[in-house]
Design a protein around this motif. Structure first.
Motif, PDB file in Angstrom:
ATOM      1  N   GLY A  33       5.412  11.647  -6.320  1.00 53.84           N
ATOM      2  CA  GLY A  33       5.537  11.374  -4.892  1.00 53.84           C
ATOM      3  C   GLY A  33       4.530  11.199  -4.110  1.00 53.84           C
ATOM      4  N   ASN A  34       3.734  12.266  -4.042  1.00 54.86           N
ATOM      5  CA  ASN A  34       2.471  12.384  -3.277  1.00 54.86           C
ATOM      6  C   ASN A  34       1.473  10.975  -3.302  1.00 54.86           C
ATOM      7  N   ALA A  35       1.363  11.073  -4.955  1.00 55.72           N
ATOM      8  CA  ALA A  35       0.344   9.854  -5.245  1.00 55.72           C
ATOM      9  C   ALA A  35       0.908   8.504  -4.824  1.00 55.72           C
ATOM     10  N   PHE A  36       2.303   8.311  -4.914  1.00 60.13           N
ATOM     11  CA  PHE A  36       2.881   7.111  -4.706  1.00 60.13           C
ATOM     12  C   PHE A  36       2.480   6.843  -3.052  1.00 60.13           C
ATOM     13  N   VAL A  37       2.931   7.987  -2.306  1.00 59.84           N
ATOM     14  CA  VAL A  37       2.886   7.649  -0.765  1.00 59.84           C
ATOM     15  C   VAL A  37       1.399   7.238  -0.447  1.00 59.84           C
ATOM     16  N   GLU A  38       0.257   7.865  -0.939  1.00 60.35           N
ATOM     17  CA  GLU A  38      -0.887   7.603  -0.751  1.00 60.35           C
ATOM     18  C   GLU A  38      -1.212   6.320  -0.990  1.00 60.35           C
ATOM     19  N   GLN A  39      -0.885   5.706  -2.250  1.00 59.71           N
ATOM     20  CA  GLN A  39      -1.324   4.481  -2.749  1.00 59.71           C
ATOM     21  C   GLN A  39      -0.398   3.237  -1.861  1.00 59.71           C
ATOM     22  N   TYR A  40       0.936   3.465  -1.863  1.00 58.25           N
ATOM     23  CA  TYR A  40       1.769   2.642  -0.968  1.00 58.25           C
ATOM     24  C   TYR A  40       1.346   2.277   0.316  1.00 58.25           C
ATOM     25  N   TYR A  41       1.201   3.275   1.145  1.00 55.26           N
ATOM     26  CA  TYR A  41       0.828   2.826   2.443  1.00 55.26           C
ATOM     27  C   TYR A  41      -0.674   2.416   2.656  1.00 55.26           C
ATOM     28  N   HIS A  42      -1.535   2.724   1.771  1.00 59.37           N
ATOM     29  CA  HIS A  42      -2.946   2.254   1.572  1.00 59.37           C
ATOM     30  C   HIS A  42      -2.737   0.762   1.326  1.00 59.37           C
ATOM     31  N   ILE A  43      -1.845   0.218   0.234  1.00 61.10           N
ATOM     32  CA  ILE A  43      -2.046  -0.952  -0.115  1.00 61.10           C
ATOM     33  C   ILE A  43      -1.170  -1.883   0.880  1.00 61.10           C
ATOM     34  N   LEU A  44      -0.056  -1.264   1.434  1.00 58.71           N
ATOM     35  CA  LEU A  44       0.802  -1.936   2.298  1.00 58.71           C
ATOM     36  C   LEU A  44      -0.091  -2.474   3.452  1.00 58.71           C
ATOM     37  N   HIS A  45      -1.104  -1.705   3.974  1.00 60.56           N
ATOM     38  CA  HIS A  45      -1.851  -2.091   5.322  1.00 60.56           C
ATOM     39  C   HIS A  45      -3.126  -2.669   4.716  1.00 60.56           C
ATOM     40  N   GLN A  46      -3.648  -2.706   3.838  1.00 58.56           N
ATOM     41  CA  GLN A  46      -4.864  -3.191   3.264  1.00 58.56           C
ATOM     42  C   GLN A  46      -4.794  -4.578   2.602  1.00 58.56           C
ATOM     43  N   SER A  47      -3.620  -4.463   1.869  1.00 58.20           N
ATOM     44  CA  SER A  47      -3.370  -5.660   0.946  1.00 58.20           C
ATOM     45  C   SER A  47      -1.780  -5.948   0.614  1.00 58.20           C
ATOM     46  N   PRO A  48      -1.126  -6.205   1.798  1.00 59.50           N
ATOM     47  CA  PRO A  48       0.198  -6.338   1.883  1.00 59.50           C
ATOM     48  C   PRO A  48       0.819  -7.544   0.855  1.00 59.50           C
ATOM     49  N   GLU A  49      -0.127  -8.517   0.425  1.00 61.59           N
ATOM     50  CA  GLU A  49       0.298  -9.299  -0.593  1.00 61.59           C
ATOM     51  C   GLU A  49       0.439  -8.834  -1.963  1.00 61.59           C
ATOM     52  N   LEU A  50      -0.084  -7.511  -2.215  1.00 63.15           N
ATOM     53  CA  LEU A  50       0.072  -6.921  -3.425  1.00 63.15           C
ATOM     54  C   LEU A  50       1.384  -5.963  -3.491  1.00 63.15           C
ATOM     55  N   VAL A  51       1.876  -5.422  -2.531  1.00 67.28           N
ATOM     56  CA  VAL A  51       2.909  -4.520  -2.510  1.00 67.28           C
ATOM     57  C   VAL A  51       4.115  -4.804  -3.228  1.00 67.28           C
ATOM     58  N   TYR A  52       4.413  -5.939  -3.331  1.00 68.51           N
ATOM     59  CA  TYR A  52       5.374  -6.325  -4.013  1.00 68.51           C
ATOM     60  C   TYR A  52       5.561  -5.974  -5.597  1.00 68.51           C
ATOM     61  N   LYS A  53       4.110  -5.733  -6.048  1.00 63.38           N
ATOM     62  CA  LYS A  53       3.890  -5.103  -7.423  1.00 63.38           C
ATOM     63  C   LYS A  53       4.654  -3.542  -7.670  1.00 63.38           C
ATOM     64  N   PHE A  54       4.921  -2.944  -6.509  1.00 65.06           N
ATOM     65  CA  PHE A  54       5.470  -1.721  -6.743  1.00 65.06           C
ATOM     66  C   PHE A  54       7.085  -1.835  -6.873  1.00 65.06           C
ATOM     67  N   TYR A  55       7.350  -3.028  -7.048  1.00 64.28           N
ATOM     68  CA  TYR A  55       8.924  -3.224  -7.073  1.00 64.28           C
ATOM     69  C   TYR A  55       9.213  -3.940  -8.496  1.00 64.28           C
ATOM     70  N   GLN A  56      10.586  -4.153  -8.745  1.00 65.09           N
ATOM     71  CA  GLN A  56      10.796  -4.913  -9.713  1.00 65.09           C
ATOM     72  C   GLN A  56      12.168  -5.749  -9.330  1.00 65.09           C
ATOM     73  N   ASP A  57      12.409  -6.655 -10.047  1.00 68.50           N
ATOM     74  CA  ASP A  57      13.539  -7.700  -9.728  1.00 68.50           C
ATOM     75  C   ASP A  57      15.072  -6.808  -9.306  1.00 68.50           C
ATOM     76  N   SER A  58      15.128  -5.772  -9.661  1.00 66.80           N
ATOM     77  CA  SER A  58      16.150  -4.984  -9.668  1.00 66.80           C
ATOM     78  C   SER A  58      16.282  -4.131  -8.217  1.00 66.80           C
ATOM     79  N   SER A  59      14.878  -4.180  -7.552  1.00 70.10           N
ATOM     80  CA  SER A  59      14.725  -3.184  -6.383  1.00 70.10           C
ATOM     81  C   SER A  59      15.501  -3.701  -5.308  1.00 70.10           C
TER      82      SER A  59
END
Lengths: 178, 178
Positions: free
Chosen positions: A13-39
């Motif tokens: 959980g902690n690793a996810f939060v760090e990674q997620y918000y970093h990428i969300l604001h630095q490289s939002p075009e990549l954030v969709y890769k955290f998800y799958q089609d079922s998300s």
């Protein structure tokens, strides 16, 4: 009993939060890769109604449209629990500040589902926690609807309504409630 | 793609929210029946650290100790999504007002797991969303720890740290991140 939580859910959980918000604001075009089609990803519209989208492609378009590069996130808390069948649940609270310097508090819930290598975001629900708007006991409502689906009014101390047997929450002594 | 959510998750989530907060404030001694022994409930202590308890008995004692009869809940939003393997995830935002008339905003996440008859609360995470405290970019922290476990500092725009292969979030092109 105080709980001895499985260490890895916390780490995940902690690793996810760090990674997620970093990428969300630095490289939002990549954030969709955290998800799958079922998300499923839910975001409030400006009028407060919630829009939910699914599939990686739709999630990507939604995230791009929200232009997170224009916002700065401050994470205040991130609380993690082990969840169902190997999943991990995370409740994040924090602030988003836009280019206008307006800071809005938010809360966000993720369900991280296990997959072959690690996890993916199966559920993502985001809500602003409004500052100014007074909360009226008599006018609260459940906004957890998909788009234009009708909203159900919900009093702050709701009456117990008849409810189907399938929603038998209180698995013992349920008959005294409905 | 806009999502056509399975109607029943919405129905389950909304019915749960109505029932839960009603019983929490009217009959807090019965609320533990929403849970099972495998459930986890997390509540912040007055200093902001999170305490998590498990088993119905410990959850009951924790809820009783919090004296919800002295509070009034106003539910502002309740957003529902279908989740993992038949579960339902709910993010609630609202206010708790104590006998001192101080109103504190909160957010609360539930994971409702399916069982033979209906559902039970497997995960329950509650956080106050503080009004007054200024959020310092440089002093945010992850508070999702169990009791006295050490907290990990988390900058608002954290550096990407090396992380084990098991936490391989970005299941494609992951090598470019770590």
């Amino acid at each position: 009993m105080q709980m001895a939580m499985h260490a890895s859910a916390q780490v995940v959980g902690n690793a996810f939060v760090e990674q997620y918000y970093h990428i969300l604001h630095q490289s939002p075009e990549l954030v969709y890769k955290f998800y799958q089609d079922s998300s499923v990803l839910s975001r409030p519209e400006s009028d407060g109604t919630m829009t939910s989208v699914s599939t990686m492609d739709a999630i990507n378009r939604k995230i791009q449209a929200l232009e997170y590069k224009n916002y700065k996130a401050e994470i205040k808390t991130a609380d993690v629990q082990e969840s169902y069948k190997g999943g991990v649940i995370v409740l994040v609270t924090g602030c988003l500040t836009g280019k206008d310097n307006v800071r809005r508090k938010f809360s966000q819930t993720f369900f991280l589902a296990p997959q072959k290598k690690g996890y993916f975001v199966l559920n993502d629900v985001f809500r602003y926690v409004e500052e100014s708007e007074p909360l009226e006991t008599t006018s609260t409502s459940v906004n957890g609807v998909i788009d234009s689906a009708p909203t159900a009014p919900l009093a702050s101390e709701p009456e117990i309504a008849p409810i189907s047997r399938a929603l038998c929450w209180l698995h013992r002594s349920v008959s005294k409630f409905w």
